[in-house]
Write an enzyme that holds these catalytic residues in place. Sequence first.
Site, PDB file in Angstrom:
ATOM      1  N   ASP A 121       0.884  -1.247  -0.087  1.00  0.00           N
ATOM      2  CA  ASP A 121       0.227  -0.120   0.081  1.00  0.00           C
ATOM      3  C   ASP A 121       0.804   1.153  -0.072  1.00  0.00           C
ATOM      4  O   ASP A 121       2.196   1.221   0.119  1.00  0.00           O
ATOM      5  CB  ASP A 121      -0.974   0.160   1.043  1.00  0.00           C
ATOM      6  CG  ASP A 121      -0.367   0.114   2.589  1.00  0.00           C
ATOM      7  OD1 ASP A 121       0.721   0.935   2.788  1.00  0.00           O
ATOM      8  OD2 ASP A 121      -0.464  -0.735   3.414  1.00  0.00           O
ATOM      9  N   LYS A 122       0.119   2.281  -0.166  1.00  0.00           N
ATOM     10  CA  LYS A 122       1.046   3.719  -0.135  1.00  0.00           C
ATOM     11  C   LYS A 122       1.751   3.911   0.774  1.00  0.00           C
ATOM     12  O   LYS A 122       2.721   4.676   0.790  1.00  0.00           O
ATOM     13  CB  LYS A 122      -0.302   4.812  -0.578  1.00  0.00           C
ATOM     14  CG  LYS A 122       0.464   6.105  -1.050  1.00  0.00           C
ATOM     15  CD  LYS A 122      -0.841   6.875  -1.272  1.00  0.00           C
ATOM     16  CE  LYS A 122      -0.142   8.272  -1.726  1.00  0.00           C
ATOM     17  NZ  LYS A 122      -1.323   9.184  -2.313  1.00  0.00           N
TER      18      LYS A 122
END
Length: 231
Positions: A103-104
């Site tokens: 994820d980011k």
Amino acid sequence: MMRIDAILSRFGYCSRREAAQWVKRGRVTAKGKPVRSASDKAEPADVLIDGEPVEAMNGLYVALNKPLGCTCSHKEEGELVYDLLPARWLNRGNGVSSVGRLDKETSGLLLLTDDGAFVHALTSPKKHVPKVYEFETSAPIPESAVALFASGELMLESETTPCLPAELEILSANSGRLTLHEGRYHQVRRMMAAVGAPVVSLTRVAIGSLRLADLQLAPGEWVEIDPAIFS
């Protein structure tokens, strides 16, 4: 044997329509001789483009040190992991995708490839390829989490089956290392939250025998790898 325009297109150099101009400008040779027509045929191994061999003829396999803030997507706005790769790679005939996602707000080891079979081999639940994460938490990690994670009995919210057994090492009161053998949505964060120790920073440090530390990549850097290391 492949047509020259098919080679240029398949490996991301240009479109088949543009290939004639590449040939006309003398940018393509086969067995040391200038190619006369984009419709000529040759073995990719015999072709040089701008004096260089065709890249990754047997498939593209890349290890990337994903920096924070990048998204593993082709569609979302903002900085994408694919922006860190040579643009021509994204035009390869099979496309380039990440092997699973980070994820980011997660950094670390990410694999990218144009080989769909390789993606399946490393992400299939039946393969149980270990993935190792290091993290810091906003609260102390309870000692009881070690046995709970190893038991294979931890049930995450909204899940219908318990997590596979996982190995937790407590490195300090608020940091640890977790080895997973599956890949559920935000799994590390959800597992640690379930034991009252929310994750505040997270990095993937290894996939199988491939360790980020051995690659010596700065955030955003990549290197081509031999897929045989996962055999």
